[in-house]
Design a protein around this motif. Sequence first.
Motif, PDB file in Angstrom:
ATOM      1  N   LEU A 167       0.824  -1.208   0.000  1.00 62.41           N
ATOM      2  CA  LEU A 167       0.000   0.000   0.000  1.00 62.41           C
ATOM      3  C   LEU A 167       0.857   1.256   0.000  1.00 62.41           C
ATOM      4  CD1 LEU A 167      -2.786  -0.934   2.600  1.00 62.41           C
ATOM      5  CD2 LEU A 167      -2.731  -1.329   0.127  1.00 62.41           C
ATOM      6  N   GLU A 168       0.260   2.301  -0.566  1.00 59.90           N
ATOM      7  CA  GLU A 168       0.884   3.613  -0.511  1.00 59.90           C
ATOM      8  C   GLU A 168       0.565   4.257   0.845  1.00 59.90           C
ATOM      9  OE1 GLU A 168       2.862   4.562  -2.808  1.00 59.90           O
ATOM     10  OE2 GLU A 168       2.401   2.955  -4.226  1.00 59.90           O
ATOM     11  N   LYS A 169       1.302   5.257   1.198  1.00 56.69           N
ATOM     12  CA  LYS A 169       1.096   5.892   2.511  1.00 56.69           C
ATOM     13  C   LYS A 169      -0.306   6.463   2.644  1.00 56.69           C
ATOM     14  CE  LYS A 169       5.904   7.044   3.568  1.00 56.69           C
ATOM     15  NZ  LYS A 169       6.870   8.133   3.875  1.00 56.69           N
ATOM     16  N   TYR A 201      -2.898   3.781   3.893  1.00 54.61           N
ATOM     17  CA  TYR A 201      -2.706   3.046   5.136  1.00 54.61           C
ATOM     18  C   TYR A 201      -3.985   2.985   5.984  1.00 54.61           C
ATOM     19  CZ  TYR A 201       2.394   2.682   4.560  1.00 54.61           C
ATOM     20  OH  TYR A 201       3.642   2.369   4.107  1.00 54.61           O
ATOM     21  N   HIS A 202      -4.729   4.066   6.055  1.00 57.54           N
ATOM     22  CA  HIS A 202      -5.912   4.118   6.925  1.00 57.54           C
ATOM     23  C   HIS A 202      -7.196   3.948   6.131  1.00 57.54           C
ATOM     24  CE1 HIS A 202      -3.335   5.370  10.226  1.00 57.54           C
ATOM     25  NE2 HIS A 202      -2.818   6.334   9.451  1.00 57.54           N
ATOM     26  N   GLU A 203      -7.091   3.743   4.848  1.00 54.30           N
ATOM     27  CA  GLU A 203      -8.287   3.641   4.016  1.00 54.30           C
ATOM     28  C   GLU A 203      -8.519   2.228   3.503  1.00 54.30           C
ATOM     29  OE1 GLU A 203      -7.934   6.433   0.877  1.00 54.30           O
ATOM     30  OE2 GLU A 203      -7.851   8.179   2.205  1.00 54.30           O
ATOM     31  N   VAL A 204      -7.459   1.500   3.162  1.00 58.28           N
ATOM     32  CA  VAL A 204      -7.598   0.174   2.567  1.00 58.28           C
ATOM     33  C   VAL A 204      -7.288  -0.884   3.627  1.00 58.28           C
ATOM     34  CG1 VAL A 204      -6.789  -1.408   0.780  1.00 58.28           C
ATOM     35  CG2 VAL A 204      -6.943   1.041   0.299  1.00 58.28           C
ATOM     36  N   SER A 205      -8.259  -1.746   3.878  1.00 56.68           N
ATOM     37  CA  SER A 205      -8.056  -2.834   4.851  1.00 56.68           C
ATOM     38  C   SER A 205      -8.301  -4.196   4.237  1.00 56.68           C
ATOM     39  CB  SER A 205      -8.994  -2.641   6.060  1.00 56.68           C
ATOM     40  OG  SER A 205     -10.357  -2.658   5.643  1.00 56.68           O
TER      41      SER A 205
END
Length: 595
Positions: free
Chosen positions: A456-458, A461-465
């Motif tokens: 993942l791109e930075k 990090y908090h969007e794709v799970s």
Amino acid sequence: MFTKAFRVKSNTVIKGSDRRKLKVDVSTAFPLLSESELSEVVPNKEEINVVKVYAHKGDAITLYVLHKNPLFFELEKRLYPTVYMLWQYPNVLPSFATWAPVIQKIAGGADLMLPGVVVPSCGLPEVRQGECCVVKVVGNEAPMAVGIAAMSTAEMCSAGMKGRGVSVLHTFMDNLWAYGDKSCPALISDAETTGGEVLNRDENNEEGEGGEEQETNVGELSDCPNGQGVDQETEKACAEVEGLRLTKCESENKNEEEEEVNLDEQISPQDEMDALLLQCFLHALKSKVKKSELPLLTSSFLRNHMFPCCPSGKQLDIKKSSYKKLSKFLQTMQQQHRVVRVKELTKGVESLVEVDWKNPVLRSFRAPAEPHVEEDPVQMTEDGEKTYHPPEITILYSVSARVEPLFREANKRKGTVLQPGEVRTIITEYVKANELVDENNKNYVHINPILCDCLLEKSEYHEVSILKWDDLFSRTLSKMQECSQFVIAGQQPIMKKGHIEPIDITVASRGSNKKVTLIKNLEMYGLDPIDVSAALQHRVQASAVLHPVPGTKDKVLVQIQGNQIQQVGNLLLDRYHIPRKYIQGLEKAQKGKKK
């Protein structure tokens, strides 16, 4: 300059204006020639050929050939005589005499050094630096070499007759001499140098030092004082140069006897091409052309019928024949042999409209047993033909530092090269081992910290799970180093990092509205640029040359006249079976004109 073979660029008959200009240039360069001698060297009626050649070092040189012998050569807009011209008029230029062993060294490519010059009793000739002069052997007036003076006469004397005297351009028995009839020089007596003396050293110096200096530069030459010793040495030198030319002539005569062919009976390259042209013409009419195909464009007749009839190992080139043009050849066949009838059905476009199948010339012709199939240059080897196999290209992926944690459990470190299927298997095992498959929908995979850092791109990090399997695999491959493996028949597999460079075909402009086609990256696909250029030259009948690719050491590009993208594409796709995705520039091919 002519110690190595030169390459002929063109051979044409001199025009009237150029003949007059040549006559003026010869008169200016050699003022000692009388009017009658000038008319013999540059006759008004006889055919003179202008041959443009490239020396082995790339110098552009123009030769003027009369009666199959080059008489002059022009270098950097300056005219020089050949030994063939000088043997007829030996006294048109100042000359320096030397001994026969020195002549042998000069013939091997050396310049004339002053310690090897024999100074006659009347002294050295008056020359200026850069002035054209000749080199003769003691006892013979026939010049053996042509060059330019490295220093003036005064400088030669002030230098104590040491250093370079004449920079030699052309000699007896070099490749320019071999371009003529290879005749040998006559023995012209030289009374002046017979009574001369060698003034190669200062008489005030010690005799031993002078002798050593002369021995170093000339090579095992004995002193030749005035009197009987000079006569004996002169006779010896004349005998040596006579032996030199006799050895050359006898070796050639021996070869001729072995081949049982005389010089007068040898066929010139032009005559050979004329015979090949006639053979292909008759062969095409007898076995290729059908009555239903008439009328047939002459250009199509040449390309589709005559070229395939060319025997294996030979190349049909009309420009190298005496006809120079197809139209002139067909006109001769029509007028002299009445084999065909050619007519201009459309303005400027000629066609074969009739063939006399009962013509005795055509009926008596016997076609070769094995008709020639258009040769594939890459197949030709010294042992025969071998099939060209396009390279097998496999896309691989190398483990990068970013994704290395994903492959650590599979014991795959950074730099390990894997196939896409292997990558897919390792990622699948990693996901299952860490129980990351979504229980509700097995098409999705949960992202753990390692997958997050690797894929993942930075901003994600908090969007794709969670990711789909296909997205997971594609992201993994995108973060790895792409590689390509080339497997060429008969060679070890070659591994290349990064994207594959396709064969690049472009069109560039040269001069005023002239187009050339450039082809690069042939070597990567196992294609020899020399063979490809020969195949294209044979196919489109246009000149092709090779140039080094700027910034590379071992790569060359092929340049061929005209916009030939369509022909290059057909050659690569149909004959060499290169996949279209590895050819760049086909979209720039000329489209057919709208009618």
